[in-house]
Design a protein around this motif. Structure first.
Motif, short mmCIF file in Angstrom:
data_model
loop_
_atom_site.label_atom_id
_atom_site.label_comp_id
_atom_site.label_asym_id
_atom_site.label_seq_id
_atom_site.Cartn_x
_atom_site.Cartn_y
_atom_site.Cartn_z
N LYS A 39 -7.04 4.83 2.41
CA LYS A 39 -6.12 3.86 3.11
C LYS A 39 -5.63 4.52 4.33
N THR A 71 0.95 -1.13 0.08
CA THR A 71 0.03 -0.30 0.12
C THR A 71 0.83 1.15 -0.03
N TRP A 108 -7.57 -4.94 5.67
CA TRP A 108 -7.52 -3.79 4.73
C TRP A 108 -6.27 -3.41 4.29
N ALA A 117 -4.29 -1.47 5.41
CA ALA A 117 -4.11 -0.04 5.92
C ALA A 117 -2.98 0.24 6.75
#
Length: 329
Positions: free
Chosen positions: A130, A62, A268, A270
């Motif tokens: 995010k 990410t 996620w 994140a």
């Protein structure tokens, strides 16, 4: 090529500062309730950070792909360099003043600030999805979950002998502190992995979609070393000044924080803040005694640090970008 090695070295320095800055967040409650001596707690935190860093690379991907898209070559490398310097400066400043800010958001702020200064593309949808949303949601979840878990603990042991209950939770807190430290490694070690992968990509050294093993191991080692060095200034803020905790309080806060870290990392991907989550979990746990038991003034100072982190790191990174671009561009 020298510029690439400088960026990699700085990313590892950032991971080290992240370790000594945020290690306090992972073990502060265990130390303050005397579940573990300081050095034992830091050693356990370092070991669990190392293990956690090896469990997943979703957050690293990410950071590498979902925040900015710098150009290839020297200009892109200058963007990454400026981002890391901005994050390191903010980390050191907040550590010096004992303010538990977010290393994760310092790095994201640095990436965005350097990208804006260089007119590089910022994936604003990814930043919102995010970073911004998890930044707001995860502390709230930590607060509510801490309150609910502590309420459950109080109800379950309402007829227990107070001395025995505290002694039992002092032992249980070793497990919960280890779980929180594992979640910290799972989350925070991956931020630097993503930065190094980004630097390797813009220089054309690496074209894969994952994270090379040597990057994983070096970042995990740097964070473990930083964790063992500790962060006493931040530890005093979290462990004593927000709310005077007992072992049951510490267990509930750590268990709640660890749960949020695991879900956001695996489900996620994140990059959330360990600092945010454990601090609000402590507040939620403290509020079960009575709302006035939490020193909300200290909590307000911490929240101010959170709000300032993204823009402050972004400004530092933007300033650093100009001389970095002259040298590397």
């Amino acid at each position: 090529m020298l510029g690439l090695w400088v960026v990699i070295a700085l990313a590892l320095v950032f991971n080290y500062t992240n370790g000594f800055h945020d290690a306090a967040n992972a073990v502060a409650t265990a130390v303050s309730t005397r579940a573990l001596p300081l050095r034992w707690a830091l050693a356990m935190g370092a070991a669990m950070n190392l293990i956690g860093a090896l469990l997943s690379t979703g957050v690293a991907v990410t950071v590498a792909d979902g925040v900015i898209a710098p150009p290839n070559g020297g200009t892109g490398l200058a963007v990454v360099l400026a981002a890391v310097v901005g994050a390191i400066v903010w980390n050191i400043a907040t550590w010096y003043f004992g303010l538990p800010s977010s290393s994760s958001h310092a790095l994201i702020g640095g990436l965005v600030g350097a990208a804006i200064a260089s007119a590089s593309q910022v994936h604003w949808a990814g930043v919102v999805d995010k970073v911004i949303i998890p930044m707001v949601v995860s502390p709230l979840v930590g607060l509510v979950l801490g309150y609910l878990v502590m309420t459950g603990v109080l109800w379950a042991f309402r007829r227990g002998n107070a001395h025995r209950v505290r002694r039992g939770f002092r032992h249980a807190q070793i497990v919960s502190a280890a779980a929180l430290a594992l979640g910290h490694g799972l989350q925070d070690a991956q931020k630097s992995m993503g930065v190094i992968v980004l630097a390797l990509a813009v220089t054309g050294v690496y074209h894969g979609s994952g994270v090379p093993l040597w990057v994983v191991l070096s970042c995990a080692g740097a964070m473990a070393a930083g964790s063992y060095s500790g962060g006493l200034r931040v530890m005093r803020t979290l462990g004593r000044r927000v709310f005077p905790m007992t072992p049951p309080h510490g267990f509930a806060a750590e268990l709640s924080g660890a749960a949020v870290l695991y879900v956001t990392a695996f489900a996620w991907a994140a990059p959330i803040s360990t600092t945010h989550v454990i601090t609000t979990a402590i507040m939620g746990v403290g509020a079960t005694r009575r709302p006035s038991a939490v020193r909300w003034g200290i909590a307000g100072d911490i929240v101010t640090g959170w709000v300032l982190t993204l823009p402050a790191a972004a400004v530092v990174a933007a300033v650093v970008y100009w001389p970095a671009s002259l040298v590397l561009g």
